[in-house]
Design an enzyme around this catalytic site. Structure first.
Site, PDB file in Angstrom:
ATOM      1  N   CYS A   1     -25.655 -29.437  20.621  1.00  0.00           N
ATOM      2  CA  CYS A   1     -26.687 -30.550  20.798  1.00  0.00           C
ATOM      3  C   CYS A   1     -27.840 -30.265  20.538  1.00  0.00           C
ATOM      4  O   CYS A   1     -28.649 -30.643  19.970  1.00  0.00           O
ATOM      5  CB  CYS A   1     -26.452 -31.510  21.943  1.00  0.00           C
TER       6      CYS A   1
ATOM      7  N   THR B   1     -43.604  -3.451   2.586  1.00  0.00           N
ATOM      8  CA  THR B   1     -44.107  -2.490   3.330  1.00  0.00           C
ATOM      9  C   THR B   1     -43.322  -2.434   4.604  1.00  0.00           C
ATOM     10  O   THR B   1     -43.199  -3.297   5.376  1.00  0.00           O
ATOM     11  CB  THR B   1     -45.423  -2.834   3.829  1.00  0.00           C
TER      12      THR B   1
ATOM     13  N   GLN C   1     -23.108  -7.579  17.457  1.00  0.00           N
ATOM     14  CA  GLN C   1     -22.643  -7.552  19.157  1.00  0.00           C
ATOM     15  C   GLN C   1     -22.252  -6.126  19.463  1.00  0.00           C
ATOM     16  O   GLN C   1     -22.101  -5.998  20.773  1.00  0.00           O
ATOM     17  CB  GLN C   1     -21.802  -8.522  19.168  1.00  0.00           C
TER      18      GLN C   1
ATOM     19  N   GLY D   1     -30.029  -8.956  11.518  1.00  0.00           N
ATOM     20  CA  GLY D   1     -28.698  -9.065  11.395  1.00  0.00           C
ATOM     21  C   GLY D   1     -28.567  -9.753  10.110  1.00  0.00           C
ATOM     22  O   GLY D   1     -27.507  -9.670   9.290  1.00  0.00           O
ATOM     23  N   SER D   2     -29.100 -10.959  10.162  1.00  0.00           N
ATOM     24  CA  SER D   2     -28.750 -11.967   8.978  1.00  0.00           C
ATOM     25  C   SER D   2     -28.951 -11.341   7.627  1.00  0.00           C
ATOM     26  O   SER D   2     -28.134 -11.771   6.742  1.00  0.00           O
ATOM     27  CB  SER D   2     -29.599 -13.108   9.295  1.00  0.00           C
TER      28      SER D   2
ATOM     29  N   SER E   1     -28.517  -5.322  14.500  1.00  0.00           N
ATOM     30  CA  SER E   1     -29.850  -5.950  14.761  1.00  0.00           C
ATOM     31  C   SER E   1     -30.546  -5.476  16.040  1.00  0.00           C
ATOM     32  O   SER E   1     -29.640  -5.349  17.196  1.00  0.00           O
ATOM     33  CB  SER E   1     -29.533  -7.580  14.830  1.00  0.00           C
TER      34      SER E   1
ATOM     35  N   ASN F   1     -19.486 -13.057  18.682  1.00  0.00           N
ATOM     36  CA  ASN F   1     -21.090 -13.256  19.466  1.00  0.00           C
ATOM     37  C   ASN F   1     -20.654 -14.270  20.542  1.00  0.00           C
ATOM     38  O   ASN F   1     -21.381 -14.515  21.502  1.00  0.00           O
ATOM     39  CB  ASN F   1     -22.233 -13.852  18.570  1.00  0.00           C
TER      40      ASN F   1
HETATM   41  C1  LIG Z   1     -27.581 -12.282  16.426  1.00  0.00           C
HETATM   42  C2  LIG Z   1     -26.320 -12.038  15.367  1.00  0.00           C
HETATM   43  C3  LIG Z   1     -26.576 -11.997  13.926  1.00  0.00           C
HETATM   44  C4  LIG Z   1     -28.031 -12.351  13.483  1.00  0.00           C
HETATM   45  O1  LIG Z   1     -29.007 -11.268  13.707  1.00  0.00           O
HETATM   46  P1  LIG Z   1     -30.682 -11.639  13.638  1.00  0.00           P
HETATM   47  O2  LIG Z   1     -31.161 -10.325  13.678  1.00  0.00           O
HETATM   48  O3  LIG Z   1     -30.881 -12.493  14.632  1.00  0.00           O
HETATM   49  O4  LIG Z   1     -30.629 -12.198  12.068  1.00  0.00           O
HETATM   50  C5  LIG Z   1     -25.716 -11.742  13.083  1.00  0.00           C
HETATM   51  N1  LIG Z   1     -24.342 -11.535  13.658  1.00  0.00           N
HETATM   52  C6  LIG Z   1     -24.009 -11.921  14.851  1.00  0.00           C
HETATM   53  C7  LIG Z   1     -22.583 -11.613  15.170  1.00  0.00           C
HETATM   54  C8  LIG Z   1     -24.877 -11.845  15.648  1.00  0.00           C
HETATM   55  O5  LIG Z   1     -24.878 -12.107  17.072  1.00  0.00           O
END
Ligand SMILES: *Cc1c(COP(=O)(O)O)cnc(C)c1O
Length: 395
Positions: free
Chosen positions: A324, A237, A179, A70-71, A199, A151
């Site tokens: 924290c 790849t 999400q 996702g990132s 993701s 999230n």
């Molecule tokens: C988990 C999450 C991400 C990041 O996804 P990754 O695959 O862990 O990089 C981005 N956006 C939201 C809303 C998420 O919950």
């Protein structure tokens, strides 16, 4: 007893996804760029996975780009739209204050590079107002990026309406749907979505894999240069086994979506009912316009971390908004965005239940959260001051 109630952080891989991944790694290990049969087999598997993923959101296979998650998809989508905007002299982007950091930090970088960012208010209920979004659109707006579902507090945004407004104004619309994919119905055509991030590990697929949907005609910018994989837009790849496992997990999630939604929403509401009787507590986010598995509360007078660690002792995996544990004392930016003050935001608890959760497990969670909150308050100086009237209750 162990109850995994942190499905927004990650999910357990499904049996079918694990089996698919293992069998691919054992027998189908060719490089999709190789010309011999073993390579071409891998290539065919990859393209089959792409078609399945595309079908799940009503896109075309040629609109799906596999990423590391996702990132990466968020980064690439936003960077690409910003790049297109810059070429046309449009350097204004609209988003919200409670996006995932993959979005917010990318926007911060773009701001340093000269873009202007408007962050919309998400109000106390954690929902964007479509009218406020429309009012924020300017002549030089090149992108609107609003997450499908949050999230932390699970609130589901009026995506279709937002998409229609963007379409009418000729502005690209990206949604971080990490999400939502596999949990809520998504149709990129009907929902007017131009760019979407997903993701696999949030819908029972493997970690480290995901995809970016980019509507036909939108030219992506590369984050990674090198080979010609992913139609030249993402070098390296391909992780064929992970892409296949993601496709299988997504197919299962979509097939079971209606039933999962019904069961989880009922369990979620039971959990909310059971926790809201705790004095000086509050549910975060709209009670109904939220993900079927998301429950998020603030309990005044305690620290979320302590709550989370004591629940872990009792076999419950949960999460707290304040961070924290991740090395900072800042409360959740999401809870601050919906107007919770620092002290209250620190006492937050997120429980994100899974598809298989039972009524008995929900009741176990309720009993234990009640007990632990009561115990933590009994030893909390902050709580003592609240009860004695030395400081004022907020909730
Ligand atoms: C988990 C999450 C991400 C990041 O996804 P990754 O695959 O862990 O990089 C981005 N956006 C939201 C809303 C998420 O919950």
């Amino acid at each position: 007893m162990r109850i995994y109630a942190d499905n927004a952080a990650t999910t357990k891989m499904s049996r079918a996804a694990i089996d698919t991944m293992l069998s691919c790694m054992e027998g189908n290990y060719g490089n999709p760029s190789s010309l011999y049969v073993l390579g071409q087999q891998a290539k065919e598997s990859l393209e089959r996975a792409r078609e399945e993923v595309a079908a799940a959101i009503n896109a075309q296979a040629a609109e799906i780009y596999f990423t590391s998650g996702g990132s990466e998809a968020d980064n690439q989508a936003i960077r690409s739209a910003a790049g297109l905007g810059k070429k046309q002299g449009k350097m204004h982007i609209i988003s919200t204050a409670f996006e995932h950091h993959a979005v917010l930090h990318t926007l911060k970088k773009l701001e340093d590079e000269g873009f202007e960012i408007t962050l919309l208010d998400v109000h106390e209920d954690g929902l964007v107002r479509a009218a406020e979004l429309e009012a924020a659109i300017r002549e030089d707006t090149c992108l609107v990026t609003v997450m499908f579902a949050n999230n932390e507090i699970g609130t589901v945004q009026p995506v279709r309406e937002i998409g229609a407004i963007c379409r009418a104004h000729g502005v690209l619309f990206h949604t971080d749907a990490v999400q939502a994919v596999g949990h809520l119905p998504i149709d990129v055509q009907a929902d007017n979505i131009d760019l979407l991030s997903a993701s696999a590990h949030k819908f029972h697929g493997p970690k480290g894999t995901g995809f970016l949907y980019a509507r036909k005609g939108i030219r992506l910018l590369n984050l990674i240069e090198g080979g010609a994989q992913e139609r030249g837009k993402r070098a390296g790849t391909e992780n064929v086994a992970a892409a296949l496992a993601m496709a299988v997990a997504l197919r299962e999630a979509v097939a079971d979506m209606a039933e999962n939604d019904r069961h989880m929403s009922a369990m979620r509401d039971r959990l909310i009912e059971g926790l809201k009787v705790i004095p000086h507590s509050a549910l975060n986010g709209d009670p109904k316009k939220r993900l079927p598995g998301n429950v998020n509360f603030c309990f005044e007078g305690i620290e979320g971390e302590s709550l989370l660690l004591m629940l872990d002792d009792r076999g419950i995996c949960a999460s707290s908004g304040s961070a924290c544990t991740s090395g900072s004392l800042d409360p959740s930016h999401v809870l601050l965005a919906i107007g919770r003050v620092h002290d209250v935001a620190h006492g937050s608890l997120r429980l994100t239940i899974g598809e298989g959760i039972t009524e008995k497990e929900i009741d176990y969670i309720i009993d234990n959260v009640r007990e632990v909150v009561e115990y933590l308050r009994s030893i909390s100086p902050v709580w003592r001051d609240l009860v004695s009237g030395k400081s004022q209750f907020i909730l």
